[in-house]
Design a protein around this motif. Structure first.
Motif, mmCIF file in Angstrom:
data_model
loop_
_atom_site.group_PDB
_atom_site.id
_atom_site.type_symbol
_atom_site.label_atom_id
_atom_site.label_comp_id
_atom_site.label_asym_id
_atom_site.label_seq_id
_atom_site.Cartn_x
_atom_site.Cartn_y
_atom_site.Cartn_z
ATOM 1 N N ARG A 264 0.877 -1.173 0.000
ATOM 2 C CA ARG A 264 0.000 0.000 0.000
ATOM 3 C C ARG A 264 0.910 1.217 0.000
ATOM 4 O O ARG A 264 1.846 1.303 0.797
ATOM 5 C CB ARG A 264 -0.928 -0.005 1.202
ATOM 6 N N HIS B 195 1.507 5.640 -1.395
ATOM 7 C CA HIS B 195 1.039 6.914 -1.934
ATOM 8 C C HIS B 195 1.797 7.189 -3.227
ATOM 9 O O HIS B 195 2.966 6.817 -3.363
ATOM 10 C CB HIS B 195 1.282 8.039 -0.936
ATOM 11 N N ALA C 256 -2.542 4.355 -10.546
ATOM 12 C CA ALA C 256 -3.628 4.413 -9.570
ATOM 13 C C ALA C 256 -4.875 3.716 -10.094
ATOM 14 O O ALA C 256 -5.627 3.099 -9.327
ATOM 15 C CB ALA C 256 -3.938 5.859 -9.204
ATOM 16 N N GLN D 44 -5.754 0.724 -7.781
ATOM 17 C CA GLN D 44 -6.929 1.165 -7.045
ATOM 18 C C GLN D 44 -6.687 1.226 -5.537
ATOM 19 O O GLN D 44 -5.941 2.073 -5.070
ATOM 20 C CB GLN D 44 -8.126 0.299 -7.419
ATOM 21 N N LYS D 45 -7.245 0.324 -4.753
ATOM 22 C CA LYS D 45 -7.195 0.476 -3.297
ATOM 23 C C LYS D 45 -5.810 0.278 -2.707
ATOM 24 O O LYS D 45 -5.584 0.599 -1.536
ATOM 25 C CB LYS D 45 -8.200 -0.463 -2.648
ATOM 26 N N VAL E 42 -3.405 2.034 -3.698
ATOM 27 C CA VAL E 42 -2.895 3.416 -3.701
ATOM 28 C C VAL E 42 -3.654 4.207 -2.645
ATOM 29 O O VAL E 42 -4.856 4.443 -2.759
ATOM 30 C CB VAL E 42 -3.056 4.055 -5.087
ATOM 31 N N ALA E 43 -2.942 4.613 -1.604
ATOM 32 C CA ALA E 43 -3.569 5.303 -0.480
ATOM 33 C C ALA E 43 -3.990 6.721 -0.837
ATOM 34 O O ALA E 43 -4.997 7.231 -0.340
ATOM 35 C CB ALA E 43 -2.618 5.318 0.712
ATOM 36 N N SER E 44 -3.208 7.387 -1.674
ATOM 37 C CA SER E 44 -3.559 8.729 -2.141
ATOM 38 C C SER E 44 -2.772 9.026 -3.407
ATOM 39 O O SER E 44 -1.744 8.394 -3.674
ATOM 40 C CB SER E 44 -3.270 9.799 -1.072
ATOM 41 N N ALA F 81 -8.437 6.270 -5.334
ATOM 42 C CA ALA F 81 -7.698 6.978 -4.282
ATOM 43 C C ALA F 81 -8.092 8.447 -4.226
ATOM 44 O O ALA F 81 -8.492 9.048 -5.238
ATOM 45 C CB ALA F 81 -6.194 6.862 -4.543
ATOM 46 N N ARG F 82 -7.981 9.024 -3.034
ATOM 47 C CA ARG F 82 -8.133 10.472 -2.906
ATOM 48 C C ARG F 82 -7.122 11.143 -3.829
ATOM 49 O O ARG F 82 -5.943 10.783 -3.817
ATOM 50 C CB ARG F 82 -7.856 10.934 -1.476
ATOM 51 N N THR F 83 -7.571 12.126 -4.598
ATOM 52 C CA THR F 83 -6.687 12.732 -5.596
ATOM 53 C C THR F 83 -6.648 14.250 -5.443
ATOM 54 O O THR F 83 -7.692 14.902 -5.384
ATOM 55 C CB THR F 83 -7.139 12.372 -7.023
#
Length: 263
Positions: free
Chosen positions: A92, A94, A109, A113-114, A116-118, A207-209
């Protein structure tokens, strides 16, 4: 602080991939623009590495990474980055991408997908159908014709001079080294970006982008609105230009660390 940096190589189907890392903790993988290398993050690595395992890789075909034949594409660059991710055991992590590195980061990403934390996109061009259609009309950015008297070195220097303030010649020297290392293919990275399907991959990113851009980087600034329309958060970094990670490493690192910590 360069004595805190550790170099390494991993194997891949394309040949060896070079990376530099600093620190321990949750990994933050950084991807550079073209035609650059990990040195774009020279001063960022120790700052992010103070609390995380900060890793900057040389994109396949650049820096000290393998330089295989065949066309550069975002998919192939991402395939090589996949190999590094697996070899380093990044379960995991970023992702940080600057310019071209941001386009590669979107592809990664979307794939992971999941895992990638951010996702942190810096000055990343928003590639859509309009950009792809106009790819053949773009002007060369870094192409120069080698001359016996070496005058092409001045030409290349001057092509990038306006992006750097007086006193930032060390960073411009690093650009020159990176560009000259791949001078025969120096434009291919820009071509690969224009041919990417980034706009179709971005909706698959979970991920949050965050998309950021230096206030002086008028080439990339228009893309922020498109990233906002795509549902990404956006911010403007006051000051800086195309080489903002080198110009404002403390500010750039702070934005990375704030975003990484936000999840």
């Amino acid at each position: 602080m360069t004595d805190t940096l550790h170099r390494g190589y991993v194997s891949s189907p394309f040949g060896q991939l070079h990376y530099v890392e600093c620190g321990t903790g949750e990994p933050v993988l950084m991807l550079h623009q073209t035609p650059r290398s990990w040195t774009e993050y020279l001063d960022v690595l120790p700052l992010v590495g103070a609390t995380h395992r900060a890793i900057a890789m040389d994109t396949l075909g650049f820096g000290a990474s393998a330089k295989p034949d065949g066309p550069h594409t975002i998919d192939r660059w991402a395939d090589a980055a996949d190999a590094l991710i697996e070899e380093l055991g990044l379960e995991r992590f970023h992702l940080v991408g600057h310019h071209t590195g941001g386009v590669i980061a979107v592809e990664l990403a979307a794939r992971h997908q999941k895992r990638v934390a951010s996702l942190f996109l810096s000055a990343t061009p928003f590639i859509d159908e309009e950009k792809r259609r106009s790819a053949g009309q773009r002007k060369a950015v870094d192409h120069v014709v080698p001359q016996p008297d070496g005058s092409h070195l001045i030409e290349l220097w001057n092509r990038r001079r306006e992006f750097y303030e007086l006193g930032e010649e060390a960073a411009l020297n690093r650009f020159m080294i990176d560009a000259l290392t791949v001078l025969d293919r120096v434009e291919e990275g820009h071509v690969a970006v224009r041919g990417s399907m980034m706009d179709q991959r971005l909706p698959q990113v979970t991920a949050r982008t965050l998309a950021v851009c230096a206030s002086g980087d008028h080439f990339s600034m228009p893309g922020l609105e498109k990233f906002a329309d795509a549902g990404c958060e956006t911010r403007v970094i006051t000051g800086g230009h195309v080489p903002v990670p080198e110009q404002l490493p403390e500010e750039f690192s702070r934005h990375i660390l704030d975003w990484v910590a936000a999840g």
